[in-house]
Design a protein around this motif. Structure first.
Motif, PDB file in Angstrom:
ATOM      1  N   MET A   6       0.828  -1.204   0.000  1.00 32.47           N
ATOM      2  CA  MET A   6       0.000   0.000   0.000  1.00 32.47           C
ATOM      3  C   MET A   6       0.865   1.256   0.000  1.00 32.47           C
TER       4      MET A   6
ATOM      5  N   GLY B 277       2.090   2.182  -3.335  1.00 36.71           N
ATOM      6  CA  GLY B 277       1.073   2.300  -4.376  1.00 36.71           C
ATOM      7  C   GLY B 277       0.821   1.039  -5.171  1.00 36.71           C
ATOM      8  N   ASN B 278       1.255  -0.115  -4.659  1.00 40.07           N
ATOM      9  CA  ASN B 278       1.021  -1.389  -5.341  1.00 40.07           C
ATOM     10  C   ASN B 278      -0.306  -1.999  -4.934  1.00 40.07           C
TER      11      ASN B 278
ATOM     12  N   GLU C 116      -2.153  -4.852  -3.002  1.00 39.91           N
ATOM     13  CA  GLU C 116      -1.738  -5.478  -1.742  1.00 39.91           C
ATOM     14  C   GLU C 116      -1.093  -6.840  -1.961  1.00 39.91           C
TER      15      GLU C 116
ATOM     16  N   ARG D  43       8.004  -0.396  -5.735  1.00 37.69           N
ATOM     17  CA  ARG D  43       6.951   0.187  -6.569  1.00 37.69           C
ATOM     18  C   ARG D  43       6.869  -0.569  -7.905  1.00 37.69           C
TER      19      ARG D  43
ATOM     20  N   LYS E  69      -6.158   2.422   2.889  1.00 40.05           N
ATOM     21  CA  LYS E  69      -5.882   2.264   1.467  1.00 40.05           C
ATOM     22  C   LYS E  69      -6.330   3.497   0.683  1.00 40.05           C
ATOM     23  N   ARG E  70      -7.511   4.003   1.008  1.00 35.27           N
ATOM     24  CA  ARG E  70      -8.012   5.214   0.326  1.00 35.27           C
ATOM     25  C   ARG E  70      -7.145   6.419   0.634  1.00 35.27           C
TER      26      ARG E  70
ATOM     27  N   ALA F  92      -3.845   6.146  -1.255  1.00 31.34           N
ATOM     28  CA  ALA F  92      -4.059   6.375  -2.688  1.00 31.34           C
ATOM     29  C   ALA F  92      -4.150   7.864  -2.988  1.00 31.34           C
ATOM     30  N   LEU F  93      -4.783   8.622  -2.116  1.00 28.45           N
ATOM     31  CA  LEU F  93      -4.890  10.069  -2.321  1.00 28.45           C
ATOM     32  C   LEU F  93      -3.521  10.734  -2.223  1.00 28.45           C
ATOM     33  N   LYS F  94      -2.689  10.264  -1.299  1.00 23.96           N
ATOM     34  CA  LYS F  94      -1.344  10.832  -1.167  1.00 23.96           C
ATOM     35  C   LYS F  94      -0.506  10.565  -2.421  1.00 23.96           C
ATOM     36  N   HIS F  95      -0.647   9.387  -3.016  1.00 25.29           N
ATOM     37  CA  HIS F  95       0.125   9.072  -4.216  1.00 25.29           C
ATOM     38  C   HIS F  95      -0.372   9.844  -5.436  1.00 25.29           C
ATOM     39  N   GLU F  96      -1.614  10.301  -5.387  1.00 26.64           N
ATOM     40  CA  GLU F  96      -2.155  11.082  -6.499  1.00 26.64           C
ATOM     41  C   GLU F  96      -1.656  12.517  -6.501  1.00 26.64           C
TER      42      GLU F  96
END
Length: 319
Positions: free
Chosen positions: A43, A46-47, A49, A117, A310-311, A314-318
Motif C-alpha cells: 500500500m 502504491g502497489n 496489496e 513500486r 488504502k483510500r 491512494a490520495l497521497k500518491h495522487e
C-alpha cells in the motif's frame, strides 16, 4: 534494471499473499509469514496489496539498486541502512540509482518486508509468485536468494528521487510486548484433560529453535488427551495448533501441510497472525482463549481500518 544481491542474508525469499485454490491437490498456500506487513508495505508504495516482495528473516540481505526505485520496509526491525545510514520503516523511501540497502540483525521481530513500486519481474506459478521452498517453485528459481542474484524490477518509478514526508501510524500494525496470542477452541479442545486445558491457557510456551516456515514447535509441560485415540486426517490452516503424541504443541505457519492427523487444541485468530510471524526462536508466549464472535469482530474492525488506510494512501500518491 533491478537489484543485485551482494549478501543473501539468513533466509531471504520472494513472497506474496500466497497460492490459493490448490490445497485440494496437496499444494500449500505458502506466501508471506506476515501477510499484514506485506500488504501494508505494498500500500505504501502504491502497489496492489498482493504484489510480491522480499521476506527477510532474522539477518537480512545487502542489495545494490541498479536503478532508482520507491520502496518501503515493514514488519520486524532488521536494522536497515541505506548507504550506511539508518533508514525509517513504515513509509515510502526514495532510493537512488547506485544505492546500497543493507540489513543487520533483528532488533525487534523476526521478518522484514521490502516492497518495490511496481513489483519484481518474476513469473507466476499456479497463480502466485510466492516461493515454496519444499517444492522449489515460485519466487526466484524456487529458492532463497543467493549472492550475485539479479532480480529485475517490473517497472521503474520516475518519482524515486522525490522526498516523501509522511509515514504509517502505529495504530494498525499490532504490538505485542506481552507476547500473548489469542485463539479459539479447536475441534478437539474438550478432548484434552482438565489439566491440559488449564495449562494451555495459563502456562508460558517457549518457541523452539526447531521452528520454521512450516510450523513452530513449542516447549512446555506436555498436553494430554483424556482418552488417547486415533484420529482421521482433517484440514488444517495457518495458526492451527496441533498436539502430536509427545504432547508438545505445534503451531502451523505459512508452509503448513494441507491436512493433519494430530488433535487440534486451538486455532490462532487471524488478527494475531502477524504476532506469530514476528516471533523469534527462544521467545516465550502465552495463549488467551477468545470466542469465535470476538475473533470475527476483531477481523472486521481491522478490515474496515485497512480500507480507510488504502483510500488515504491512494490520495497521497495522487498528489
Amino acid at each position: 534494471m533491478g537489484i543485485s544481491v551482494l549478501k543473501a542474508g539468513m533466509l531471504t525469499t520472494l513472497q506474496d499473499v500466497g497460492r490459493f485454490g490448490f490445497q485440494k491437490y496437496g499444494m500449500p498456500v505458502s506466501g508471506a509469514m506476515d501477510s499484514l506487513a506485506l500488504r501494508l508495505g505494498n500500500m505504501l508504495v502504491g502497489n496492489a496489496e498482493t504484489e510480491v516482495a522480499l521476506e527477510c528473516t532474522l539477518v537480512g540481505p545487502a542489495l545494490l539498486f541498479e536503478a532508482g526505485q520507491l520502496i518501503s520496509i515493514t514488519g520486524g526491525d532488521l536494522s536497515a541502512k541505506l548507504n550506511g545510514k539508518a533508514v525509517p520503516m513504515w513509509k515510502p523511501i526514495a532510493v537512488s540509482e547506485g544505492s546500497t540497502l543493507t540489513f543487520g540483525k533483528a532488533v525487534r521481530g523476526c521478518r522484514s518486508y521490502v516492497c518495490f513500486r511496481g513489483g519484481l519481474a518474476v513469473s507466476q506459478v499456479m497463480g502466485s509468485k510466492a516461493t515454496y521452498l519444499a517444492a522449489a517453485i515460485g519466487g526466484w528459481k524456487g529458492r532463497a536468494l543467493k549472492k550475485n542474484d539479479f532480480i529485475p524490477f517490473l517497472s521503474i518509478d520516475n518519482r524515486a528521487t522525490e522526498n516523501v514526508n509522511w509515514r504509517l501510524g502505529s495504530g494498525l500494525y499490532p504490538s505485542n510486548p506481552a507476547k500473548s496470542i489469542r485463539f479459539t477452541e479447536g475441534p478437539h479442545y474438550q478432548d484434552f484433560d482438565d489439566d491440559s486445558r488449564k495449562s494451555f491457557c495459563s502456562d508460558t510456551f517457549l518457541v523452539s529453535k526447531n521452528s520454521n516456515r512450516m510450523g513452530y514447535r513449542l516447549d512446555a509441560p506436555a498436553l494430554r488427551l483424556s482418552t488417547p485415540r486415533e484420529l482421521l486426517s482433517s484440514a488444517v490452516t495457518f495458526g492451527t495448533v496441533q498436539v502430536p503424541p509427545g504432547g508438545k504443541p505445534i503451531v502451523l505457519m505459512a508452509d503448513h501441510p494441507t491436512t493433519g492427523g494430530y488433535p487440534v487444541i486451538g486455532q490462532v485468530i487471524e488478527v494475531d497472525f502477524p504476532l506469530l510471524a514476528q516471533l523469534q526462536p527462544d521467545d516465550r508466549i502465552r495463549f488467551e482463549r477468545v470466542t469465535l464472535e470476538q475473533a470475527q469482530h476483531l477481523l472486521r474492525s481491522r478490515s474496515v481500518k485497512m480500507q480507510l488506510l488504502k483510500r488515504s494512501i491512494a490520495l497521497k500518491h495522487e498528489k
